[in-house]
Scaffold this motif. Structure first.
Motif, PDB file in Angstrom:
ATOM      1  N   PHE B  32       0.832  -1.205   0.000  1.00  0.00           N
ATOM      2  CA  PHE B  32       0.000   0.000   0.000  1.00  0.00           C
ATOM      3  C   PHE B  32       0.870   1.260   0.000  1.00  0.00           C
ATOM      4  O   PHE B  32       0.651   2.185  -0.783  1.00  0.00           O
ATOM      5  CB  PHE B  32      -0.925  -0.007   1.220  1.00  0.00           C
ATOM      6  CG  PHE B  32      -1.706   1.260   1.364  1.00  0.00           C
ATOM      7  CD1 PHE B  32      -2.785   1.545   0.526  1.00  0.00           C
ATOM      8  CD2 PHE B  32      -1.359   2.201   2.334  1.00  0.00           C
ATOM      9  CE1 PHE B  32      -3.491   2.731   0.654  1.00  0.00           C
ATOM     10  CE2 PHE B  32      -2.064   3.389   2.463  1.00  0.00           C
ATOM     11  CZ  PHE B  32      -3.136   3.646   1.618  1.00  0.00           C
ATOM     12  N   ILE B  33       1.892   1.261   0.868  1.00  0.00           N
ATOM     13  CA  ILE B  33       2.775   2.426   0.964  1.00  0.00           C
ATOM     14  C   ILE B  33       3.511   2.653  -0.356  1.00  0.00           C
ATOM     15  O   ILE B  33       3.608   3.777  -0.855  1.00  0.00           O
ATOM     16  CB  ILE B  33       3.817   2.225   2.103  1.00  0.00           C
ATOM     17  CG1 ILE B  33       3.120   1.961   3.445  1.00  0.00           C
ATOM     18  CG2 ILE B  33       4.758   3.440   2.213  1.00  0.00           C
ATOM     19  CD1 ILE B  33       2.301   3.091   3.953  1.00  0.00           C
ATOM     20  N   THR B  34       4.017   1.554  -0.920  1.00  0.00           N
ATOM     21  CA  THR B  34       4.736   1.655  -2.191  1.00  0.00           C
ATOM     22  C   THR B  34       3.826   2.240  -3.263  1.00  0.00           C
ATOM     23  O   THR B  34       4.224   3.142  -4.015  1.00  0.00           O
ATOM     24  CB  THR B  34       5.229   0.260  -2.637  1.00  0.00           C
ATOM     25  OG1 THR B  34       5.872  -0.343  -1.524  1.00  0.00           O
ATOM     26  CG2 THR B  34       6.200   0.354  -3.795  1.00  0.00           C
ATOM     27  N   PHE B  35       2.583   1.752  -3.296  1.00  0.00           N
ATOM     28  CA  PHE B  35       1.604   2.253  -4.264  1.00  0.00           C
ATOM     29  C   PHE B  35       1.440   3.774  -4.106  1.00  0.00           C
ATOM     30  O   PHE B  35       1.481   4.535  -5.083  1.00  0.00           O
ATOM     31  CB  PHE B  35       0.273   1.536  -4.040  1.00  0.00           C
ATOM     32  CG  PHE B  35      -0.870   2.115  -4.814  1.00  0.00           C
ATOM     33  CD1 PHE B  35      -0.980   1.894  -6.184  1.00  0.00           C
ATOM     34  CD2 PHE B  35      -1.847   2.881  -4.184  1.00  0.00           C
ATOM     35  CE1 PHE B  35      -2.029   2.427  -6.903  1.00  0.00           C
ATOM     36  CE2 PHE B  35      -2.896   3.418  -4.900  1.00  0.00           C
ATOM     37  CZ  PHE B  35      -2.988   3.194  -6.263  1.00  0.00           C
ATOM     38  N   VAL B  36       1.300   4.203  -2.843  1.00  0.00           N
ATOM     39  CA  VAL B  36       1.108   5.639  -2.577  1.00  0.00           C
ATOM     40  C   VAL B  36       2.325   6.431  -3.041  1.00  0.00           C
ATOM     41  O   VAL B  36       2.193   7.474  -3.685  1.00  0.00           O
ATOM     42  CB  VAL B  36       0.841   5.863  -1.079  1.00  0.00           C
ATOM     43  CG1 VAL B  36       0.880   7.335  -0.731  1.00  0.00           C
ATOM     44  CG2 VAL B  36      -0.504   5.269  -0.694  1.00  0.00           C
ATOM     45  N   THR B  41       5.427  10.188  -6.502  1.00  0.00           N
ATOM     46  CA  THR B  41       6.694  10.596  -7.092  1.00  0.00           C
ATOM     47  C   THR B  41       7.287   9.469  -7.914  1.00  0.00           C
ATOM     48  O   THR B  41       7.269   8.314  -7.495  1.00  0.00           O
ATOM     49  CB  THR B  41       7.698  11.041  -6.012  1.00  0.00           C
ATOM     50  OG1 THR B  41       8.980  11.137  -6.605  1.00  0.00           O
ATOM     51  CG2 THR B  41       7.762  10.064  -4.844  1.00  0.00           C
ATOM     52  N   GLY B  42       7.827   9.823  -9.044  1.00  0.00           N
ATOM     53  CA  GLY B  42       8.438   8.803  -9.890  1.00  0.00           C
ATOM     54  C   GLY B  42       9.851   8.489  -9.455  1.00  0.00           C
ATOM     55  O   GLY B  42      10.394   7.429  -9.734  1.00  0.00           O
ATOM     56  N   PHE B 226       9.709  16.311  -0.118  1.00  0.00           N
ATOM     57  CA  PHE B 226       8.696  16.144   0.942  1.00  0.00           C
ATOM     58  C   PHE B 226       8.318  14.683   1.173  1.00  0.00           C
ATOM     59  O   PHE B 226       8.262  14.212   2.291  1.00  0.00           O
ATOM     60  CB  PHE B 226       7.447  16.974   0.616  1.00  0.00           C
ATOM     61  CG  PHE B 226       7.713  18.441   0.808  1.00  0.00           C
ATOM     62  CD1 PHE B 226       7.692  19.002   2.080  1.00  0.00           C
ATOM     63  CD2 PHE B 226       8.012  19.257  -0.279  1.00  0.00           C
ATOM     64  CE1 PHE B 226       7.953  20.347   2.267  1.00  0.00           C
ATOM     65  CE2 PHE B 226       8.284  20.606  -0.099  1.00  0.00           C
ATOM     66  CZ  PHE B 226       8.255  21.152   1.173  1.00  0.00           C
ATOM     67  N   ILE B 227       8.055  13.975   0.051  1.00  0.00           N
ATOM     68  CA  ILE B 227       7.629  12.583   0.198  1.00  0.00           C
ATOM     69  C   ILE B 227       8.689  11.774   0.932  1.00  0.00           C
ATOM     70  O   ILE B 227       8.413  11.077   1.918  1.00  0.00           O
ATOM     71  CB  ILE B 227       7.388  11.934  -1.196  1.00  0.00           C
ATOM     72  CG1 ILE B 227       6.510  12.812  -2.080  1.00  0.00           C
ATOM     73  CG2 ILE B 227       6.822  10.523  -1.037  1.00  0.00           C
ATOM     74  CD1 ILE B 227       5.114  13.005  -1.596  1.00  0.00           C
TER      75      ILE B 227
END
Lengths: 235, 257
Positions: B32-36, B41-42, B226-227
């Motif tokens: 889920f986190i990876t998806f977000v 961000t690429g 930020f991410i």
């Protein structure tokens, strides 16, 4: 054993014992019986000096129970639930008491503890914490603890009330074997078959009064309606 | 007929295997986190944080230090509060009760801001950081009081009767019976509170105290990553709190009475 109760009354929120009188001189195993709430547990606590009566005086083996602090050093008390110190092993429960309150050197205290635990058939459980042994084993350890201070009188307050029937037998058999030690016993219990075997005097209480007393024969031939009624309920 | 049955039980077993179950649970959240992150961000890269390692390390140290100081002080003040809550003087009991109610109803953020910007200035001499810590400590005090209360009440009346019967002196009672038990009972909830302090200390960033979250915000304002910054700070908090909660559970198992 000598027991002398003189107008013993005790009040918590209401009066639970009413001017009890009792003089016994020649019995060494006295059982207090009666329904829950009859005052028998309160009485055994008063006799052991755990609580002070609201009024009246009591003497056990000529000790003035209420006023002589020395008295408690000469008795043993076994509680309803084992009441061992939960953070100490069965053995340490005994050695701590001997070492700190009886000034016995640790190695000697350990010998006494081991001997008493062996007597109660706990030689394999000595180093375990109370939570890691069965209820019956813990209760037997607490009997060993009570014995280890070499008391003259041992009080047992419903020692099996928190145990299932099998463990109850296990503990009662252990207590029965203690008769050979030649100590005095005062016992509260609901197990009438055990009273018949163990006690040589029975005190029947109801609503804070001593209603009937005598040798265990009174259980089979009760004189009062109350004891008759009680016996029909407990079989 | 035998075969499918066997297969089914095999499937059940895989899901009931403890390690597999935990790995799957972890993988679900990670997915889920990876998806977000991918959506956001690429080019996820922590490289932009390399110049800020010292800043972040200092933030981490500050978080740990402030949490530890808050733990010790709230333990001490919490004990005083516990004593007040069982005092014979009714005012003390009333005070702890009213105080506890107010703190329970107050968000930590609000308490920190009020301490630093309202109460602090009223007493001129105190600086904002100190007032922030005081806010955090004050917030934890009633919780610590309760830790003492439950630990001390865990020793039954019957045990006191037994101590009385055997004739232990007051010193011996505390030294050999009461304190050793209280410490065992007290440790797990106290460590939970410590974890709560660590997490709560992040709010000190609002008064610009240089703890972990604030350090990340400073870095973010310069590198605009930020991410990465938010993910980094999240992981760093977990690095402190998860071992702490695992240790708490271990102690709970080992020390329970």
């Amino acid at each position: 054993m000598k027991i002398e109760l003189n107008k013993i009354s005790h009040t918590y929120d209401v009066e639970v014992l009413h001017e009890l009188e009792l003089v016994l001189t020649e019995y060494n195993a006295v059982a207090l019986i009666g329904m829950s709430g009859s005052g028998k547990s309160t009485l055994i606590r008063l006799m052991a000096g755990l609580e002070k009566p609201t009024s009246g005086t009591l003497k056990i083996n000529d000790w003035d129970v209420t006023n002589d602090a020395e008295y408690k050093k000469h008795i043993g008390f076994v509680f309803q639930s084992h009441n061992l110190f939960p953070h100490l092993s069965l053995k340490r429960n005994i050695t701590l008491v001997l070492e700190k309150t009886r000034n016995i050197p640790l190695d000697e205290a350990e010998q006494i503890a081991e001997a008493n635990l062996r007597l109660l058939k706990l030689e394999d459980q000595m180093d375990k914490l109370p939570k890691n042994v069965s209820g019956g084993q813990a209760q037997r350890a607490s009997i060993a603890r009570a014995l280890s201070v070499n008391p003259d009188v041992i009080f047992l307050d419903e020692p099996t009330s928190s145990l299932d029937p099998i463990l109850t037998d296990e503990v009662l058999i252990a207590i029965e074997e203690l008769r050979e030690l030649g100590k005095d016993f005062v016992l509260v219990t609901h197990v009438m078959s055990f009273v018949r075997k163990f006690a040589n005097y029975v005190v029947f209480m109801q609503e804070g009064n001593i209603v009937e007393q005598g040798t265990p024969k009174i259980l089979d031939a009760p004189k009062t309606e109350q004891l008759k009624d009680f016996m029909s309920k407990v079989h | 007929m035998n075969k499918p049955k066997k297969n089914k039980s095999f499937q059940v077993n895989v899901f009931q295997n403890r390690i597999v179950a935990y790995a799957l649970a972890f993988a679900t959240i990670l997915a889920f986190i990876t998806f977000v992150i991918v959506r956001q961000t690429g080019t996820f890269s922590l490289a932009l944080y390399r110049p800020y390692v010292t800043l972040i390390r200092n933030g981490l140290v500050n978080t740990i230090v402030v949490s530890f100081v808050a733990l010790v002080l709230s333990l001490i003040i919490g004990f005083i509060f516990y004593l007040m809550s069982i005092s014979k003087i009714q005012y003390f009991r009333a005070f702890t009760e009213v105080f506890t109610e107010i703190i329970y109803g107050t968000p930590l953020l609000v308490l920190i801001v009020i301490s630093a910007f309202v109460i602090g200035p009223a007493f001129n001499s105190l600086d904002r950081n100190t007032m922030g810590y005081i806010g955090l400590i004050t917030y934890m005090t009633p919780y610590m009081k309760n830790v003492y209360k439950s630990a001390i009440s865990s020793i039954s009346d019957e045990q006191y009767l037994a101590m009385d019967l055997f004739g232990f002196t007051p010193y011996q009672r505390y030294r050999y019976i009461i304190i050793p038990q209280v410490i065992r009972v007290l440790m797990p909830p106290m460590m939970n509170n410590f974890s709560q302090i660590v997490k709560g200390s992040a709010l000190l960033n609002v008064i610009a105290y240089g703890e972990l979250f604030y350090s990340i915000r400073v870095a973010q304002s310069q590198n605009f990553a930020f991410i990465e910054g938010y993910m980094l700070v999240w992981v760093l908090y977990l690095v402190i709190t998860i071992p702490l909660s695992q240790l708490t559970r271990y102690i709970e198992r080992r020390w329970s009475l």
